[in-house]
Design a protein around this motif. Structure first.
Motif, PDB file in Angstrom:
ATOM      1  N   GLU A  10       0.867  -1.088   0.041  1.00 13.01           N
ATOM      2  CA  GLU A  10      -0.165   0.016  -0.038  1.00 13.01           C
ATOM      3  C   GLU A  10       0.851   1.313  -0.031  1.00 13.01           C
ATOM      4  OE1 GLU A  10      -0.050  -1.512   4.320  1.00 13.01           O
ATOM      5  OE2 GLU A  10       0.119  -2.335   2.296  1.00 13.01           O
ATOM      6  N   ALA A  11       2.061   1.032   0.216  1.00 12.42           N
ATOM      7  CA  ALA A  11       2.937   2.307   0.292  1.00 12.42           C
ATOM      8  C   ALA A  11       3.727   2.604  -1.151  1.00 12.42           C
ATOM      9  CB  ALA A  11       4.421   2.035   1.233  1.00 12.42           C
ATOM     10  N   MET A  12       3.478   1.742  -2.221  1.00 10.05           N
ATOM     11  CA  MET A  12       3.713   1.998  -3.637  1.00 10.05           C
ATOM     12  C   MET A  12       3.316   3.282  -3.932  1.00 10.05           C
ATOM     13  SD  MET A  12       4.086  -1.626  -5.427  1.00 10.05           S
ATOM     14  CE  MET A  12       2.431  -1.969  -5.530  1.00 10.05           C
ATOM     15  N   LEU A  13       4.092   3.975  -4.700  1.00 10.77           N
ATOM     16  CA  LEU A  13       3.690   5.080  -5.590  1.00 10.77           C
ATOM     17  C   LEU A  13       3.704   4.953  -6.884  1.00 10.77           C
ATOM     18  CD1 LEU A  13       6.200   7.784  -3.372  1.00 10.77           C
ATOM     19  CD2 LEU A  13       3.725   7.237  -3.000  1.00 10.77           C
ATOM     20  N   ASP A  14       2.450   5.364  -7.735  1.00 10.53           N
ATOM     21  CA  ASP A  14       2.310   5.176  -8.931  1.00 10.53           C
ATOM     22  C   ASP A  14       2.763   3.845  -9.396  1.00 10.53           C
ATOM     23  OD1 ASP A  14       1.707   5.766 -11.604  1.00 10.53           O
ATOM     24  OD2 ASP A  14       3.963   6.633 -11.887  1.00 10.53           O
ATOM     25  N   PRO A  15       1.999   2.713  -8.899  1.00 11.92           N
ATOM     26  CA  PRO A  15       2.485   1.282  -9.282  1.00 11.92           C
ATOM     27  C   PRO A  15       2.157   1.245 -10.816  1.00 11.92           C
ATOM     28  CG  PRO A  15       0.432   1.383  -7.924  1.00 11.92           C
ATOM     29  CD  PRO A  15       0.955   2.678  -8.142  1.00 11.92           C
ATOM     30  N   HIS A  16       2.730   0.320 -11.605  1.00  8.71           N
ATOM     31  CA  HIS A  16       2.619   0.230 -12.960  1.00  8.71           C
ATOM     32  C   HIS A  16       3.123  -1.092 -13.231  1.00  8.71           C
ATOM     33  CE1 HIS A  16       6.694   2.265 -12.724  1.00  8.71           C
ATOM     34  NE2 HIS A  16       7.006   1.447 -13.644  1.00  8.71           N
ATOM     35  N   PRO A  17       2.822  -1.832 -14.320  1.00 10.66           N
ATOM     36  CA  PRO A  17       3.514  -3.133 -14.550  1.00 10.66           C
ATOM     37  C   PRO A  17       4.754  -3.007 -15.222  1.00 10.66           C
ATOM     38  CG  PRO A  17       1.239  -2.630 -16.007  1.00 10.66           C
ATOM     39  CD  PRO A  17       1.897  -1.401 -15.280  1.00 10.66           C
ATOM     40  N   ARG A  18       5.720  -4.239 -14.773  1.00  4.84           N
ATOM     41  CA  ARG A  18       7.142  -4.151 -15.191  1.00  4.84           C
ATOM     42  C   ARG A  18       7.387  -4.332 -16.467  1.00  4.84           C
ATOM     43  NH1 ARG A  18      10.266  -7.831 -11.120  1.00  4.84           N
ATOM     44  NH2 ARG A  18      12.102  -6.990 -12.386  1.00  4.84           N
ATOM     45  N   GLY A  20       5.067  -4.192 -20.494  1.00  6.95           N
ATOM     46  CA  GLY A  20       3.626  -3.720 -21.306  1.00  6.95           C
ATOM     47  C   GLY A  20       3.302  -2.550 -20.574  1.00  6.95           C
ATOM     48  N   ASP A  21       2.076  -1.922 -21.075  1.00  2.45           N
ATOM     49  CA  ASP A  21       1.521  -0.903 -20.666  1.00  2.45           C
ATOM     50  C   ASP A  21      -0.018  -1.238 -20.456  1.00  2.45           C
ATOM     51  OD1 ASP A  21       0.702  -1.259 -23.267  1.00  2.45           O
ATOM     52  OD2 ASP A  21       0.971   0.664 -23.866  1.00  2.45           O
ATOM     53  N   SER A  22      -0.269  -2.498 -20.049  1.00  3.20           N
ATOM     54  CA  SER A  22      -1.888  -2.702 -19.880  1.00  3.20           C
ATOM     55  C   SER A  22      -2.129  -2.206 -18.433  1.00  3.20           C
ATOM     56  CB  SER A  22      -2.094  -4.275 -19.636  1.00  3.20           C
ATOM     57  OG  SER A  22      -1.568  -4.651 -21.088  1.00  3.20           O
ATOM     58  N   PRO A  23      -3.419  -1.773 -18.209  1.00  2.00           N
ATOM     59  CA  PRO A  23      -3.756  -1.260 -16.891  1.00  2.00           C
ATOM     60  C   PRO A  23      -3.793  -2.699 -15.784  1.00  2.00           C
ATOM     61  CG  PRO A  23      -5.744  -1.791 -18.491  1.00  2.00           C
ATOM     62  CD  PRO A  23      -4.650  -1.870 -19.355  1.00  2.00           C
ATOM     63  N   LEU A  24      -3.326  -2.138 -14.437  1.00  2.92           N
ATOM     64  CA  LEU A  24      -3.139  -3.097 -13.538  1.00  2.92           C
ATOM     65  C   LEU A  24      -4.672  -3.781 -13.157  1.00  2.92           C
ATOM     66  CD1 LEU A  24      -0.996  -1.054 -10.963  1.00  2.92           C
ATOM     67  CD2 LEU A  24      -0.184  -3.159 -12.386  1.00  2.92           C
ATOM     68  N   HIS A  25      -4.488  -4.836 -12.665  1.00  6.17           N
ATOM     69  CA  HIS A  25      -5.879  -5.720 -12.513  1.00  6.17           C
ATOM     70  C   HIS A  25      -5.812  -5.693 -10.889  1.00  6.17           C
ATOM     71  CE1 HIS A  25      -9.347  -8.251 -12.352  1.00  6.17           C
ATOM     72  NE2 HIS A  25      -8.708  -9.257 -11.910  1.00  6.17           N
ATOM     73  N   TRP A  26      -6.698  -5.036 -10.224  1.00  4.88           N
ATOM     74  CA  TRP A  26      -6.468  -5.043  -8.893  1.00  4.88           C
ATOM     75  C   TRP A  26      -7.755  -5.993  -8.278  1.00  4.88           C
ATOM     76  CZ3 TRP A  26      -3.300  -1.984  -6.248  1.00  4.88           C
ATOM     77  CH2 TRP A  26      -2.998  -0.674  -6.988  1.00  4.88           C
ATOM     78  N   VAL A  27      -6.789  -6.879  -7.294  1.00  2.69           N
ATOM     79  CA  VAL A  27      -7.694  -8.050  -6.630  1.00  2.69           C
ATOM     80  C   VAL A  27      -7.660  -7.867  -5.243  1.00  2.69           C
ATOM     81  CG1 VAL A  27      -7.560 -10.644  -6.433  1.00  2.69           C
ATOM     82  CG2 VAL A  27      -6.887  -9.566  -8.612  1.00  2.69           C
ATOM     83  N   GLU A  28      -8.867  -8.075  -4.688  1.00  2.00           N
ATOM     84  CA  GLU A  28      -8.957  -8.033  -2.866  1.00  2.00           C
ATOM     85  C   GLU A  28      -8.751  -9.267  -2.624  1.00  2.00           C
ATOM     86  OE1 GLU A  28     -12.196  -7.120   0.554  1.00  2.00           O
ATOM     87  OE2 GLU A  28     -12.679  -6.575  -1.602  1.00  2.00           O
ATOM     88  N   VAL A  29      -7.504  -9.418  -1.533  1.00  2.00           N
ATOM     89  CA  VAL A  29      -6.977 -10.788  -1.106  1.00  2.00           C
ATOM     90  C   VAL A  29      -7.110 -10.493   0.448  1.00  2.00           C
ATOM     91  CG1 VAL A  29      -5.307 -12.554  -0.887  1.00  2.00           C
ATOM     92  CG2 VAL A  29      -5.722 -11.338  -2.903  1.00  2.00           C
ATOM     93  N   GLU A  30      -7.688 -11.684   1.178  1.00  2.00           N
ATOM     94  CA  GLU A  30      -7.583 -11.703   2.750  1.00  2.00           C
ATOM     95  C   GLU A  30      -6.362 -12.226   3.076  1.00  2.00           C
ATOM     96  OE1 GLU A  30     -12.251 -11.889   4.052  1.00  2.00           O
ATOM     97  OE2 GLU A  30     -11.154 -13.580   3.831  1.00  2.00           O
ATOM     98  N   SER A  31      -5.765 -11.500   4.097  1.00  7.12           N
ATOM     99  CA  SER A  31      -4.382 -12.057   4.510  1.00  7.12           C
ATOM    100  C   SER A  31      -4.676 -12.389   6.051  1.00  7.12           C
ATOM    101  CB  SER A  31      -3.190 -11.226   4.615  1.00  7.12           C
ATOM    102  OG  SER A  31      -2.872 -11.044   3.017  1.00  7.12           O
TER     103      SER A  31
END
Length: 376
Positions: A10-18, A20-31
């Motif tokens: 959650e501390a990442m600034l401006d996350p982007h794929p390593r 390609g330029d496809s949009p990130l796919h956000w997934v909710e995961v329980e830990s």
């Protein structure tokens, strides 16, 4: 990683794929998380187990920032699998230090069943774990919290921590092949294992980063070991009286007794300091108050050298101990025992003079090329 903290997504600034330029796919995961029941007690135990104040402070900041919670699982499939969350997302165990602890105890019990399981609260076995600053949170906050939460188990009794060790100013890295392998430096160069251990002990990164500088290593070997130490050992061995048993002159004993006490303190389990052990040996090597051309002084100095050098330069220590008439390895119980020095029967371990070029076969290509470029 140099601060010992954990990476927080959650501390990442401006996350982007390593790629390609496809949009990130956000997934909710329980830990899953574990709440540390008594943070103050955990920190106090860290302090008494040998962790320096700077490392304990890392754990204190982590517990405060995370509200006393320790992560137990992480999203993904790489690692020891845990059950998927309620959304069907795969999870793996995140905190693995306690698993290593239990595995080590299982293996120990297989080899020595009479000692029982070392990680049980009822065990009388003393346990110690060694790690770098980048694993401080995992092994101190995480593992200790988990082991405390297990009803019948306990965490390690003592910890031995270190900061990063650099090579020519850059972090040792196996992935980048920026390393010096122990076998290479003693098998492919004139450097001896005793010389390498002596220098590494001097540079031990106990309180902060230190550096393996090739030029400095060469200077220490040539000046301290191949020069001053080898020369003094020659004088002392030549002065020994081989005609009768000898013992340490009582008037000279206090000088060695103080050094032996300091060496013992350097290896207290709650305060191990290889640098301190090196300093004890280094001071004894020089001892200007001892005239090693006199038989009594030579016997005392060599006996002290053998015992004080044993943890750092074991090959030299064993040779000197046996030249003094003892068998096996140096023992504290035999320091004051009489012995009859033996004449030389085998070649003495010596410290070969070095040059930066002589170390090239053990150095990574990047270091050799850097040296060649600067020379040009």
């Amino acid at each position: 990683e140099a601060c010992g903290a954990l990476f927080r997504p959650e501390a990442m600034l401006d996350p982007h794929p390593r790629m390609g330029d496809s949009p990130l796919h956000w997934v909710e995961v329980e830990s899953l998380f574990l709440t540390v029941a008594h943070p103050e007690q955990l920190l106090q135990r860290m302090a008494t187990s040998g962790a320096p104040a700077s490392v304990v402070e890392v754990i204190a900041r982590f517990l405060e920032r995370e509200n006393g919670r320790v992560r137990l699982t992480a999203p993904g499939e790489w690692g020891v699998a845990w059950s998927p969350d309620r959304f069907g997302n795969p999870r793996v165990l995140f905190e693995s230090g306690w698993e290593y602890a239990l595995t080590c105890a299982d293996r120990s019990q297989e080899q020595a069943p009479e000692h029982g399981h070392a990680m049980l609260r009822s065990s009388e076995v003393t346990t110690l774990v060694s790690f770098g600053i980048d694993n401080a949170v995992l092994l101190l906050a995480g593992s200790v919290a988990v082991m405390d939460a297990l009803q019948d188990h306990r965490s390690f009794d003592y910890v031995l921590t270190n900061y990063f060790y650099n090579l020519q100013g850059a972090k040792f890295s196996t992935s980048r092949l920026h390393v010096v392998w122990a076998a290479d430096i003693v098998e492919k160069t004139p450097a001896t294992s005793d010389a390498v251990r002596y220098f590494l002990s001097r540079e031990s990164p106990e309180q902060g980063e230190t550096n393996f500088a090739v030029e400095e290593f060469v200077e220490v070997v040539n000046v301290d070991l191949a020069g001053a130490l080898d020369g003094r050992i020659d004088l002392a061995l030549a002065a020994l009286d081989h005609t009768r048993p000898q013992s340490i002159d009582p008037a000279l004993w206090p000088a060695l007794e103080l050094a032996v006490t300091r060496l013992g303190q350097a290896f207290r389990l709650d305060a191990v300091s290889v640098r301190e052990a090196w300093d004890v040996l280094h001071q004894w090597m020089q001892r200007p108050d001892l005239d090693v051309t006199q038989p009594a002084h030579a016997y005392l100095w060599l006996k002290g050298m053998a015992y004080l050098a044993a943890p750092i330069m074991p090959r030299l220590a064993e040779y000197l101990w046996q030249r003094l008439g003892h068998d096996g390895l140096p023992l504290i119980q035999a320091l004051r025992a009489a012995s009859q020095p033996r004449p030389q029967t085998s070649a003495r371990p010596r410290f070969a003079p070095l040059s930066p070029a002589a170390l090239a076969p053990c150095l990574p290509v990047s270091v050799v090329l850097a040296g060649a470029t600067s020379d040009a």
